[in-house]
Design a protein around this motif. Structure first.
Motif, PDB file in Angstrom:
ATOM      1  N   LEU A  96       2.901   1.699  -3.870  1.00  0.00           N
ATOM      2  CA  LEU A  96       1.933   1.737  -4.206  1.00  0.00           C
ATOM      3  C   LEU A  96       1.382   3.680  -4.573  1.00  0.00           C
ATOM      4  N   TYR A 122       3.101  -5.783  -9.322  1.00  0.00           N
ATOM      5  CA  TYR A 122       2.425  -4.293 -10.475  1.00  0.00           C
ATOM      6  C   TYR A 122       3.395  -4.725 -11.667  1.00  0.00           C
ATOM      7  N   GLN A 128       2.022   6.435  -7.352  1.00  0.00           N
ATOM      8  CA  GLN A 128       1.188   7.362  -7.905  1.00  0.00           C
ATOM      9  C   GLN A 128       1.229   8.677  -7.548  1.00  0.00           C
ATOM     10  N   LEU A 175       0.242   2.127 -14.852  1.00  0.00           N
ATOM     11  CA  LEU A 175       0.223   0.858 -13.526  1.00  0.00           C
ATOM     12  C   LEU A 175      -1.066  -0.032 -13.558  1.00  0.00           C
ATOM     13  N   GLN A 234      -1.365  -4.143 -11.833  1.00  0.00           N
ATOM     14  CA  GLN A 234      -1.823  -5.102 -10.982  1.00  0.00           C
ATOM     15  C   GLN A 234      -2.098  -6.291 -11.686  1.00  0.00           C
ATOM     16  N   GLU A 274       0.699  -1.598  -0.271  1.00  0.00           N
ATOM     17  CA  GLU A 274      -0.061  -0.229   0.325  1.00  0.00           C
ATOM     18  C   GLU A 274       1.422   1.707  -0.181  1.00  0.00           C
TER      19      GLU A 274
END
Length: 100
Positions: free
Chosen positions: A19, A54, A23, A41, A43, A16
């Motif tokens: 990610l 990813y 971003q 992007l 997953q 988390e």
């Protein structure tokens, strides 16, 4: 046109935070180099690996732009990733050329 793909497998506990960082910071920094025209992007849904997988894809117009990115920008950007998430991921990079 070329597609530069970075595949990262990150441990569940860090996924988390990674990610969010990607971003909010990393992808915008890569795009700010001006060497890529778009990014995506993704997953991996059916990864056989432990952790979360990813793919980050960047499209560049030419080999010159890609080489410039690798020489001038990639070392510092990759070091930032290694510093923030040391020992929490593995990655590999692939350069592909569009056929049509």
């Amino acid at each position: 046109m070329l597609l530069y793909n970075v595949t990262i497998i990150i441990e569940d506990a860090s996924a988390e935070a990674w990610l969010n960082w990607m971003q909010e910071e990393h992808i915008p920094e890569v795009m700010a180099t001006g060497m890529f025209v778009s990014n995506r992007l993704l997953q991996v849904v059916d990864s056989p690996n432990e952790g979360v997988t990813y793919c980050i894809q960047y499209v560049t117009q030419s080999m010159e732009d890609y080489d410039t990115y690798q020489q001038l920008f990639a070392p510092a950007l990759q070091e930032d990733l290694n510093t923030k998430f040391r020992d929490k991921f593995v990655s590999f990079r692939t350069l592909m050329e569009y056929i049509d």
